[in-house]
Write an enzyme that holds these catalytic residues in place. Structure first.
Site: not given
Length: 185
Positions: A135, A138
């Site tokens: 991700c 993130c």
């Protein structure tokens, strides 16, 4: 220093580079910028995210006696909450429609605000899991938080290297026929 002999013995010969790397990244000399507890808890959260039961069992045996219960719980919590967040925020990034980014997530994430360990440590574990789960949003967010908290670029790189090696070991173990993996256990 942690003895990784039993972990190294599980790694198949076709992944011998990982045998050397795992001993390196799980040591203070091989993971500059991190404390021993940060190294070990990052390894635990990474092993959970890597989803190989044999590897997880081995990492747990190596690290849990050297960590406080709160650190073990925080590593587990980071793997769990990032398992959810990485999917959601990766979706909002990949869908390429700003409408979704503007909507509230409406997902409970209270452990991030109160992880039971210093916030920077929890963020390091979350960074490792986010790297494994791929991700980008993130990874960028956690990297920014840990850097603002004083973690050096070398410390961030150490987290990424731990995650990469632990994930690589999981892949190597997954590549074995079941009977070989069971024999190694």
């Amino acid at each position: 220093m942690i003895d990784v002999t039993s972990l190294k013995n599980l790694i198949p010969e076709h992944a011998k580079d990982l045998k050397l790397n795992v001993a390196n990244v799980l040591s203070p000399e091989g993971a500059p910028g991190l404390t021993e507890q940060q190294i070990l808890a990052t390894a635990l959260s990474s092993a959970i995210a890597a989803r190989n039961r044999l590897l997880l069992r081995e990492i747990e045996a190596l690290v849990t006696s050297r960590l406080e219960a709160a650190q073990v719980n925080a590593a587990r919590a980071a793997a769990a909450i990032m398992g959810m967040n990485n999917v959601y925020y990766r979706f909002t990034h990949l869908v390429e429609n700003d409408d979704y980014r503007k909507l509230p997530a409406k997902l409970r994430m209270s452990v991030i605000g109160n992880p039971g360990v210093p916030k920077v440590d929890f963020e390091l574990y979350s960074l490792a899991v986010s790297a494994i789960n791929g991700c980008g949003a993130c990874v960028a967010a956690h990297e920014k938080v840990v850097r603002a908290a004083g973690v050096s670029a070398e410390g961030v790189q150490s987290v990424a290297r731990i995650a990469a090696v632990i994930h690589g070991v999981a892949v190597a173990l997954d590549s074995l026929p079941d009977r070989e993996a069971l024999a190694a256990a």
